[in-house]
Motif scaffolding. Sequence first.
Motif, PDB file in Angstrom:
ATOM      1  N   GLU A   1      -9.656  -8.124 -17.959  1.00 17.58           N
ATOM      2  CA  GLU A   1     -10.261  -9.409 -17.602  1.00 17.58           C
ATOM      3  C   GLU A   1     -11.559  -9.234 -16.825  1.00 17.58           C
ATOM      4  OE1 GLU A   1      -8.792 -11.845 -19.002  1.00 17.58           O
ATOM      5  OE2 GLU A   1      -7.014 -10.686 -19.560  1.00 17.58           O
ATOM      6  N   GLY A   2     -11.942  -7.984 -16.571  1.00 19.60           N
ATOM      7  CA  GLY A   2     -13.173  -7.722 -15.838  1.00 19.60           C
ATOM      8  C   GLY A   2     -12.990  -7.563 -14.340  1.00 19.60           C
ATOM      9  N   ASP A   3     -11.760  -7.735 -13.846  1.00 16.59           N
ATOM     10  CA  ASP A   3     -11.510  -7.559 -12.416  1.00 16.59           C
ATOM     11  C   ASP A   3     -11.681  -6.093 -12.032  1.00 16.59           C
ATOM     12  OD1 ASP A   3     -10.931 -10.237 -11.880  1.00 16.59           O
ATOM     13  OD2 ASP A   3      -8.809  -9.988 -12.407  1.00 16.59           O
ATOM     14  N   VAL A   4     -12.227  -5.870 -10.853  1.00 15.69           N
ATOM     15  CA  VAL A   4     -12.409  -4.508 -10.341  1.00 15.69           C
ATOM     16  C   VAL A   4     -11.391  -4.268  -9.242  1.00 15.69           C
ATOM     17  CG1 VAL A   4     -14.004  -2.902  -9.229  1.00 15.69           C
ATOM     18  CG2 VAL A   4     -14.866  -4.561 -10.905  1.00 15.69           C
ATOM     19  N   TRP A   5     -10.608  -3.193  -9.398  1.00 18.29           N
ATOM     20  CA  TRP A   5      -9.585  -2.801  -8.425  1.00 18.29           C
ATOM     21  C   TRP A   5      -9.949  -1.448  -7.823  1.00 18.29           C
ATOM     22  CZ3 TRP A   5      -6.112  -3.267 -13.234  1.00 18.29           C
ATOM     23  CH2 TRP A   5      -5.817  -4.605 -13.507  1.00 18.29           C
ATOM     24  N   PRO A   6      -9.392  -1.121  -6.656  1.00 13.74           N
ATOM     25  CA  PRO A   6      -9.620   0.214  -6.099  1.00 13.74           C
ATOM     26  C   PRO A   6      -9.077   1.331  -6.996  1.00 13.74           C
ATOM     27  CG  PRO A   6      -8.816  -1.272  -4.406  1.00 13.74           C
ATOM     28  CD  PRO A   6      -8.651  -1.988  -5.720  1.00 13.74           C
ATOM     29  N   CYS A   7      -8.011   1.032  -7.756  1.00  8.94           N
ATOM     30  CA  CYS A   7      -7.484   1.942  -8.770  1.00  8.94           C
ATOM     31  C   CYS A   7      -6.541   1.127  -9.648  1.00  8.94           C
ATOM     32  CB  CYS A   7      -6.768   3.147  -8.154  1.00  8.94           C
ATOM     33  SG  CYS A   7      -5.122   2.794  -7.501  1.00  8.94           S
ATOM     34  N   VAL A   8      -6.055   1.730 -10.728  1.00  9.17           N
ATOM     35  CA  VAL A   8      -5.202   0.976 -11.655  1.00  9.17           C
ATOM     36  C   VAL A   8      -3.895   0.551 -11.018  1.00  9.17           C
ATOM     37  CG1 VAL A   8      -6.160   1.979 -13.759  1.00  9.17           C
ATOM     38  CG2 VAL A   8      -4.258   3.124 -12.606  1.00  9.17           C
ATOM     39  N   MET A   9      -3.476   1.237  -9.955  1.00 12.17           N
ATOM     40  CA  MET A   9      -2.225   0.889  -9.296  1.00 12.17           C
ATOM     41  C   MET A   9      -2.386  -0.246  -8.288  1.00 12.17           C
ATOM     42  SD  MET A   9       0.246   2.766 -10.483  1.00 12.17           S
ATOM     43  CE  MET A   9       0.553   4.292 -11.377  1.00 12.17           C
ATOM     44  N   ALA A  10      -3.553  -0.333  -7.665  1.00  6.54           N
ATOM     45  CA  ALA A  10      -3.786  -1.368  -6.639  1.00  6.54           C
ATOM     46  C   ALA A  10      -4.241  -2.665  -7.308  1.00  6.54           C
ATOM     47  CB  ALA A  10      -4.818  -0.879  -5.635  1.00  6.54           C
ATOM     48  N   ARG A  11      -3.397  -3.199  -8.153  1.00  7.00           N
ATOM     49  CA  ARG A  11      -3.769  -4.313  -9.016  1.00  7.00           C
ATOM     50  C   ARG A  11      -3.834  -5.646  -8.281  1.00  7.00           C
ATOM     51  NH1 ARG A  11      -3.003  -1.988 -13.959  1.00  7.00           N
ATOM     52  NH2 ARG A  11      -2.861  -3.896 -15.186  1.00  7.00           N
ATOM     53  N   TRP A  12      -3.286  -5.699  -7.086  1.00  7.23           N
ATOM     54  CA  TRP A  12      -3.298  -6.947  -6.323  1.00  7.23           C
ATOM     55  C   TRP A  12      -4.522  -7.039  -5.401  1.00  7.23           C
ATOM     56  CZ3 TRP A  12      -0.340  -2.740  -5.354  1.00  7.23           C
ATOM     57  CH2 TRP A  12      -0.416  -2.170  -4.099  1.00  7.23           C
ATOM     58  N   VAL A  13      -5.360  -5.987  -5.403  1.00  6.58           N
ATOM     59  CA  VAL A  13      -6.558  -5.967  -4.563  1.00  6.58           C
ATOM     60  C   VAL A  13      -7.782  -6.116  -5.463  1.00  6.58           C
ATOM     61  CG1 VAL A  13      -7.866  -4.691  -2.824  1.00  6.58           C
ATOM     62  CG2 VAL A  13      -5.375  -4.431  -2.954  1.00  6.58           C
ATOM     63  N   THR A  14      -8.293  -7.327  -5.615  1.00  4.91           N
ATOM     64  CA  THR A  14      -9.447  -7.587  -6.474  1.00  4.91           C
ATOM     65  C   THR A  14     -10.727  -7.533  -5.648  1.00  4.91           C
ATOM     66  OG1 THR A  14      -8.114  -8.984  -7.924  1.00  4.91           O
ATOM     67  CG2 THR A  14     -10.501  -9.197  -8.092  1.00  4.91           C
ATOM     68  N   LEU A  15     -11.609  -6.615  -6.010  1.00  2.00           N
ATOM     69  CA  LEU A  15     -12.857  -6.424  -5.279  1.00  2.00           C
ATOM     70  C   LEU A  15     -13.986  -7.279  -5.827  1.00  2.00           C
ATOM     71  CD1 LEU A  15     -12.713  -2.517  -5.082  1.00  2.00           C
ATOM     72  CD2 LEU A  15     -11.861  -4.168  -3.406  1.00  2.00           C
TER      73      LEU A  15
ATOM     74  N   PRO B   1       0.810  -1.224   0.000  1.00  4.17           N
ATOM     75  CA  PRO B   1       0.000   0.000   0.000  1.00  4.17           C
ATOM     76  C   PRO B   1       0.839   1.267   0.000  1.00  4.17           C
ATOM     77  CG  PRO B   1      -0.877  -1.593   1.576  1.00  4.17           C
ATOM     78  CD  PRO B   1       0.460  -2.123   1.111  1.00  4.17           C
ATOM     79  N   SER B   2       2.108   1.162   0.424  1.00  7.33           N
ATOM     80  CA  SER B   2       2.973   2.342   0.447  1.00  7.33           C
ATOM     81  C   SER B   2       3.252   2.869  -0.952  1.00  7.33           C
ATOM     82  CB  SER B   2       4.293   2.025   1.153  1.00  7.33           C
ATOM     83  OG  SER B   2       5.058   1.091   0.414  1.00  7.33           O
ATOM     84  N   GLU B   3       2.991   2.061  -1.992  1.00  6.82           N
ATOM     85  CA  GLU B   3       3.207   2.486  -3.374  1.00  6.82           C
ATOM     86  C   GLU B   3       2.006   3.243  -3.940  1.00  6.82           C
ATOM     87  OE1 GLU B   3       6.065   2.242  -4.983  1.00  6.82           O
ATOM     88  OE2 GLU B   3       6.902   1.315  -3.181  1.00  6.82           O
ATOM     89  N   LEU B   4       0.932   3.331  -3.172  1.00  9.61           N
ATOM     90  CA  LEU B   4      -0.301   3.931  -3.660  1.00  9.61           C
ATOM     91  C   LEU B   4      -0.410   5.390  -3.241  1.00  9.61           C
ATOM     92  CD1 LEU B   4      -2.634   0.911  -2.882  1.00  9.61           C
ATOM     93  CD2 LEU B   4      -1.369   1.414  -4.989  1.00  9.61           C
ATOM     94  N   CYS B   5      -1.363   6.101  -3.842  1.00  6.42           N
ATOM     95  CA  CYS B   5      -1.423   7.553  -3.679  1.00  6.42           C
ATOM     96  C   CYS B   5      -2.204   8.006  -2.465  1.00  6.42           C
ATOM     97  CB  CYS B   5      -2.010   8.194  -4.933  1.00  6.42           C
ATOM     98  SG  CYS B   5      -3.805   8.009  -5.065  1.00  6.42           S
ATOM     99  N   GLY B   6      -3.006   7.134  -1.877  1.00  2.86           N
ATOM    100  CA  GLY B   6      -3.787   7.532  -0.717  1.00  2.86           C
ATOM    101  C   GLY B   6      -5.257   7.742  -1.006  1.00  2.86           C
ATOM    102  N   ARG B   7      -5.677   7.697  -2.291  1.00  2.46           N
ATOM    103  CA  ARG B   7      -7.082   7.915  -2.630  1.00  2.46           C
ATOM    104  C   ARG B   7      -7.713   6.698  -3.305  1.00  2.46           C
ATOM    105  NH1 ARG B   7      -4.878  12.742  -4.665  1.00  2.46           N
ATOM    106  NH2 ARG B   7      -5.244  12.011  -6.764  1.00  2.46           N
TER     107      ARG B   7
END
Length: 343
Positions: A219-233, A202-208
């Motif tokens: 592939e249709g996966d939903v992420w919190p943002c394009v950077m948080a690619r390891w967090v699939t919602l 998470p330290s690599e993310l912007c905070g929003r």
Amino acid sequence: MTIRASSQAEADHLRFVSLEITGRCQLSCEHCYASSGPRGEDGTMTTGDWLDVISQMADLGVERAQLIGGEPTMHRDFPILLDALLNSGMEVEVYSNMYRVSPANWTLFDRPGVRLATSYYSSDAAEHDRITGRRGSHARTLANICEIQARHIPLRIGIIAIRDSQRVGDAIAELEELGVAKIDVDHVRAIGRGVGDHSDSPSELCGRCGDRKVSVSPEGDVWPCVMARWVTLGNVLTTPLRHIFEASRPSRMGLRRAMSMGCHVIRKTAGAMRRCAASRRISGRRTGWTPSPPQTCGNTLPRSSSRAEISGRQRGAARSSAFRVRFSFPDTSTDRTEKQSTG
């Protein structure tokens, strides 16, 4: 309790969605968070699937959207998807490498409600091309930045600082001389090809991330943002977007709490950067890089352009120096505006 829950749900209204429609790209940037390149693919999402997602976004009252990749214009049905977003009443940012823009796409970019964004790495062509992995990419991108300015299309440019010796300061000054008013500077995130010896954090993310916004992958996966690619919602191929967003609220809030380092992006206002550039020119001191000749739109356009066309574009670029963007796209906490005169 009911009032508080209702208030929280309303505050968590989905406003922005980034659609990563392809992994294909003409470039092979060494730091690409999406690991995109010429061998990338459009993924399992069909055009029909994307249109269904866009319809769901409209039903949810999404105000702003982003088409990104890869290079989004390389998707086989890019015009159809952009048209659907605009017809749904959304403002759309197209994040393109600006390596190749067809006449048809210039027509699309001229439509009200469209804004553009691109990445730029150095005032030195060789250095820029080394980072993108494509010879000639600097000249093409710079020429198309000039064309954007001449057409008065809202533009923002992102500069990624990858090397200590990179001519970031020169690149900022160069872009400002061309009239670009919205310039962001960021460091390399340890994501995708930029991961190096690091791991997802998470330290690599912007905070929003996840703050009234999400991203959808090829592939249709939903992420919190394009950077948080390891967090699939969730995945839009199996679950409606509304359900994914509402059910993921605890996960998104937890991720935001984990982002203790805050936002890494350094916002550069035009005025502050002008003062900085002027100070460097007066003192003659540069930190690690040498001055390069100032660029103008006239000497970066394709050779086929006539002198009359060049002078017209230069005048357009000069006028565009008055551009001011009222909100930092895609920051969902700011006001909505119409086409302005991004990145």
